[in-house]
Design a protein around this motif. Structure first.
Motif, short mmCIF file in Angstrom:
data_model
loop_
_atom_site.label_atom_id
_atom_site.label_comp_id
_atom_site.label_asym_id
_atom_site.label_seq_id
_atom_site.Cartn_x
_atom_site.Cartn_y
_atom_site.Cartn_z
N ALA A 284 -14.87 -5.43 -1.79
CA ALA A 284 -14.03 -5.63 -2.98
C ALA A 284 -14.24 -4.51 -3.98
CB ALA A 284 -14.36 -6.98 -3.61
N ALA A 285 -15.47 -3.97 -4.03
CA ALA A 285 -15.76 -2.89 -4.97
C ALA A 285 -14.97 -1.64 -4.65
CB ALA A 285 -17.26 -2.59 -4.96
N LEU A 286 -14.90 -1.27 -3.37
CA LEU A 286 -14.15 -0.07 -3.01
C LEU A 286 -12.67 -0.25 -3.32
CD1 LEU A 286 -14.30 2.77 -1.84
CD2 LEU A 286 -13.88 1.80 0.42
N GLU A 287 -12.15 -1.43 -3.05
CA GLU A 287 -10.74 -1.70 -3.35
C GLU A 287 -10.49 -1.60 -4.86
OE1 GLU A 287 -10.22 -5.53 -1.62
OE2 GLU A 287 -10.10 -4.76 0.44
N ALA A 288 -11.42 -2.16 -5.65
CA ALA A 288 -11.25 -2.12 -7.10
C ALA A 288 -11.39 -0.70 -7.64
CB ALA A 288 -12.28 -3.04 -7.76
N LEU A 289 -12.34 0.04 -7.11
CA LEU A 289 -12.56 1.41 -7.58
C LEU A 289 -11.34 2.27 -7.30
CD1 LEU A 289 -14.88 3.15 -8.83
CD2 LEU A 289 -15.39 3.87 -6.49
N LEU A 290 -10.75 2.10 -6.11
CA LEU A 290 -9.61 2.93 -5.75
C LEU A 290 -8.30 2.40 -6.32
CD1 LEU A 290 -10.48 4.12 -2.14
CD2 LEU A 290 -11.22 4.95 -4.38
N ALA A 291 -8.37 1.31 -7.03
CA ALA A 291 -7.20 0.84 -7.77
C ALA A 291 -7.12 1.49 -9.16
CB ALA A 291 -7.24 -0.68 -7.91
N GLU A 292 -8.17 2.24 -9.53
CA GLU A 292 -8.14 2.94 -10.82
C GLU A 292 -7.07 4.03 -10.79
OE1 GLU A 292 -12.06 4.36 -11.67
OE2 GLU A 292 -12.92 2.34 -11.87
N PRO A 293 -6.40 4.28 -11.90
CA PRO A 293 -5.33 5.29 -11.92
C PRO A 293 -5.75 6.66 -11.41
CG PRO A 293 -5.28 3.98 -13.92
CD PRO A 293 -6.52 3.57 -13.18
N ALA A 294 -6.96 7.07 -11.70
CA ALA A 294 -7.43 8.40 -11.28
C ALA A 294 -7.61 8.51 -9.78
CB ALA A 294 -8.74 8.74 -11.98
N ALA A 295 -7.61 7.36 -9.08
CA ALA A 295 -7.82 7.36 -7.63
C ALA A 295 -6.53 7.08 -6.87
CB ALA A 295 -8.87 6.32 -7.25
N ALA A 296 -5.39 7.35 -7.50
CA ALA A 296 -4.10 6.97 -6.91
C ALA A 296 -3.87 7.56 -5.53
CB ALA A 296 -2.96 7.40 -7.85
N PRO B 132 -8.77 1.98 1.67
CA PRO B 132 -9.49 0.74 1.97
C PRO B 132 -8.88 -0.06 3.11
CG PRO B 132 -9.36 1.04 -0.39
CD PRO B 132 -8.49 2.11 0.22
N GLN B 133 -7.55 -0.14 3.14
CA GLN B 133 -6.89 -0.88 4.22
C GLN B 133 -7.13 -0.20 5.56
OE1 GLN B 133 -2.66 -1.39 3.71
NE2 GLN B 133 -2.52 -2.96 5.29
N TYR B 134 -7.06 1.14 5.57
CA TYR B 134 -7.32 1.87 6.80
C TYR B 134 -8.76 1.65 7.26
CZ TYR B 134 -8.33 5.65 10.00
OH TYR B 134 -8.75 6.37 11.10
N TYR B 135 -9.71 1.70 6.34
CA TYR B 135 -11.11 1.50 6.70
C TYR B 135 -11.33 0.11 7.29
CZ TYR B 135 -12.25 5.69 3.93
OH TYR B 135 -12.34 6.96 3.44
N SER B 136 -10.65 -0.89 6.74
CA SER B 136 -10.80 -2.25 7.27
C SER B 136 -10.30 -2.33 8.70
CB SER B 136 -10.05 -3.26 6.39
OG SER B 136 -10.66 -3.37 5.12
N ARG B 137 -9.16 -1.71 8.98
CA ARG B 137 -8.64 -1.70 10.35
C ARG B 137 -9.60 -0.95 11.27
NH1 ARG B 137 -3.88 0.09 7.92
NH2 ARG B 137 -3.95 2.02 9.13
N LEU B 138 -10.16 0.12 10.77
CA LEU B 138 -11.09 0.93 11.56
C LEU B 138 -12.32 0.12 11.93
CD1 LEU B 138 -11.14 3.94 12.50
CD2 LEU B 138 -12.52 4.42 10.48
N ARG B 139 -12.85 -0.63 10.97
CA ARG B 139 -14.04 -1.45 11.22
C ARG B 139 -13.74 -2.57 12.20
NH1 ARG B 139 -19.23 -0.77 8.49
NH2 ARG B 139 -19.14 -2.77 7.48
N GLU B 140 -12.49 -3.02 12.21
CA GLU B 140 -12.09 -4.08 13.13
C GLU B 140 -11.59 -3.52 14.45
OE1 GLU B 140 -9.10 -5.90 10.82
OE2 GLU B 140 -10.51 -6.70 9.33
N GLN B 141 -11.69 -2.19 14.60
CA GLN B 141 -11.24 -1.48 15.79
C GLN B 141 -9.76 -1.72 16.05
OE1 GLN B 141 -14.03 -2.82 18.81
NE2 GLN B 141 -15.48 -1.22 18.25
N ALA B 142 -9.00 -1.78 14.94
CA ALA B 142 -7.56 -2.03 15.05
C ALA B 142 -6.73 -0.88 14.50
CB ALA B 142 -7.20 -3.32 14.31
N ALA B 143 -7.35 0.25 14.21
CA ALA B 143 -6.59 1.40 13.73
C ALA B 143 -5.78 2.01 14.86
CB ALA B 143 -7.55 2.44 13.14
N GLU B 144 -4.64 2.60 14.51
CA GLU B 144 -3.76 3.16 15.51
C GLU B 144 -4.39 4.38 16.18
OE1 GLU B 144 -3.18 2.86 12.37
OE2 GLU B 144 -1.54 1.42 12.06
#
Length: 245
Positions: free
Chosen positions: A192-204, A210-222
């Motif tokens: 949740a921290a990474l998602e919140a941090l990258l929701a800051e305007p400076a991290a647009a 974060p969504q890509y990393y989640s798929r990667l960890r679940e071995q579901a990335a394309e």
């Protein structure tokens, strides 16, 4: 005598059984020197994945290798193989020094822990903020250097780079968790921290990661989807270092 408290945890039954067996062995081997047993990380949250380690701290008043280590060798080897158990043997007298030397790890322990034997040894632990900030910088700097090396070595091997990135997700999330806590805005979990941090305007420019990393960890990335991600991750690390400064 203190009881082992595993019945109410969200751990898989197979993990509970092996962990309970190891803790019984530790109690017999260490006797009254064993003050507490504390799970931390994903095991404490009941969110183990198939590749997760079971991280455990044994807090001790003393450690007699002639008795404790010799009796624990076989139980520890079995638990390492069976459930990926990783044990830290920590003396109570070392708590403050360890929190200073390994500030980020002990910040994680202070926020994600489950005491399964004895009293909570971390209830009053304070992680020094400056030590914490320095270690975040060290972790991020090391991650960036390693990722550049892996890109140079494996640019045409996207499967390898995907695995490298998957391994980097945990430390990245941990650093995000630390950065927000140091800023006075703690998050519920590293993810949740990474998602919140990258929701800051400076991290647009990083909001998709974060969504890509989640798929990667679940071995579901394309297949082949890692092509841009390593460089984007190096750029993200540089941004996080500036955010941590």
């Amino acid at each position: 005598m203190n009881a082992i408290r595993l019945a109410e945890t969200n751990l898989p039954e197979a993990v509970k059984k092996v962990l309970e067996g190891f803790l019984e062995s530790a109690r017999e081997a260490c006797g009254t020197a064993l003050e507490a047993a504390v799970l931390f990380g994903s095991a404490a949250e009941g969110r183990l994945r198939a590749t997760s380690d079971v991280n455990l701290i044994l807090v001790l008043s003393s450690f007699d290798a002639a008795t404790a280590a010799s009796r624990l060798e076989q139980p520890l080897r079995f638990a390492e193989t069976a459930i990926r158990l990783k044990v830290m043997f920590l003396l109570r007298s070392e708590l403050a020094a360890a929190a200073d030397a390994f500030a980020q790890k002990f910040h994680d322990i202070s926020t994600r822990r489950l005491v399964i034997y004895g009293a909570d040894p971390f209830a009053a632990l304070v992680v020094p903020p400056e030590a914490h900030r320095r270690q975040v910088e060290q972790v991020l700097l090391n991650l960036g250097i390693q990722l550049r090396e892996q890109m140079a070595r494996n640019w045409s091997r996207q499967d390898v780079l995907s695995r490298v990135l998957a391994d980097a997700v945990g430390p990245l999330r941990g650093c995000a968790h630390s950065i927000l806590a140091l800023s006075g805005h703690p998050a519920a979990s590293p993810k949740a921290a990474l998602e919140a941090l990258l929701a800051e305007p400076a991290a647009a420019s990083f909001t998709h990661l974060p969504q890509y990393y989640s798929r990667l960890r679940e071995q579901a990335a394309e297949p082949g989807s890692a092509s841009k991600a390593p460089q984007e991750t190096v750029e993200l690390i540089a941004w996080m270092r500036r955010r941590n400064a």
